[in-house]
Design a protein around this motif. Sequence first.
Motif, short mmCIF file in Angstrom:
data_model
loop_
_atom_site.label_atom_id
_atom_site.label_comp_id
_atom_site.label_asym_id
_atom_site.label_seq_id
_atom_site.Cartn_x
_atom_site.Cartn_y
_atom_site.Cartn_z
N GLN A 149 1.66 -14.14 11.46
CA GLN A 149 2.63 -13.94 10.39
C GLN A 149 3.42 -15.23 10.22
N TYR A 175 -0.55 -8.17 3.55
CA TYR A 175 -1.37 -7.04 3.94
C TYR A 175 -1.41 -5.99 2.83
N GLU A 211 0.81 -6.11 13.53
CA GLU A 211 -0.01 -5.92 12.34
C GLU A 211 0.81 -5.29 11.23
N TRP A 251 -2.90 -1.05 7.84
CA TRP A 251 -2.61 -2.33 7.19
C TRP A 251 -3.76 -3.29 7.47
N SER A 253 -6.02 -7.07 5.93
CA SER A 253 -6.10 -8.18 5.00
C SER A 253 -7.02 -7.78 3.84
N SER A 273 5.86 -4.38 0.93
CA SER A 273 5.18 -5.36 1.77
C SER A 273 5.30 -6.75 1.16
N TYR A 277 0.97 -13.63 5.76
CA TYR A 277 0.13 -13.88 6.92
C TYR A 277 -0.81 -15.04 6.61
#
Length: 312
Positions: A149, A175, A211, A251, A253, A273, A277
């Motif tokens: 992050q 995410y 995460e 969550w 990518s 969100s 990241y």
Amino acid sequence: MNNILYLRYAVEVEKTGSITKAAENMFMGQPHLSKAIKELEDSLGMTIFNRTSRGVVPTKRGAEFLNYARNIIRQIDEMEAMYKSPEQTRGRLDISVPRASYIAYAFSQYVSQLQDAGHLALNYRETNSVRAIRGIAEGVNNLAIIRYQDIHEKYFINALKERDIEHKTVFEFEYMVMMSNKHPLAEKSELSGEELRQYTEIVYGDSTIPELPISQIKGANTECGCGGRIEVYDRASRMEILCSNPQTFMWVSPMPEDMTYMTGLLLKKCSNSRKKYKDVLIYRRGYRLNKDEQDFCQKLYAVIKRLPGIQG
């Protein structure tokens, strides 16, 4: 013990007169090389090098051993060059990566082009960022991708600098929420943290960096809501749980849309969100990527361009 590899280590140390310089030339950490030389000496029951204030020099018996070692290495190199065709040199990739579907997809695309390449020597490890960095520093593999992050970036950049590891950002993202197409929220185009509180979150149990837990989303409580939490340790488990349990979410990518279609899963944006990241390519300083590593990276960049929300 890989005897040939350890012979190469010893010959390089003799050539440079320095374990530190030899480690740099072989793209590995100095402690790892020192340990390898000690293990080689212990296995032989002799001292190969004397350590001095000016570096390392072979002992009398060590010089004799190194002479044999050079001859063995030369003969092996000549034999491999004689019998290995250009096609057989393809398909050599050893990489550690985070658990990311888009990276796995790029790897599968890379492998598909090697089906007629003859002998393959591929290693694809999914692990956390700390282990991936350690693998590069200790010479376990030459290439890795780590994830962190943005608020943890200073920690990771310092860790890479201390280990003489170069880095290059390959993907920066927020995410998304992955869930079954049968999830109660499946019809909504965008979700909120408040809506997710009542459902069960799936997380990786051995991640060294959060995460994006639901507790960090504005409007969610610290108990992850009444839905609870399920820890998993591989991507296959998360897919199975998400597909079989429509009350769960995770969550993740961004990933190629055709992957979600095949699994019956959906990707949703969350209005709360906003954490960034990064996935970062790392390798030892001065290391030059081989042809297969370059080809894999090209596949990776091509897949990234296809991800949701990516322009160009």
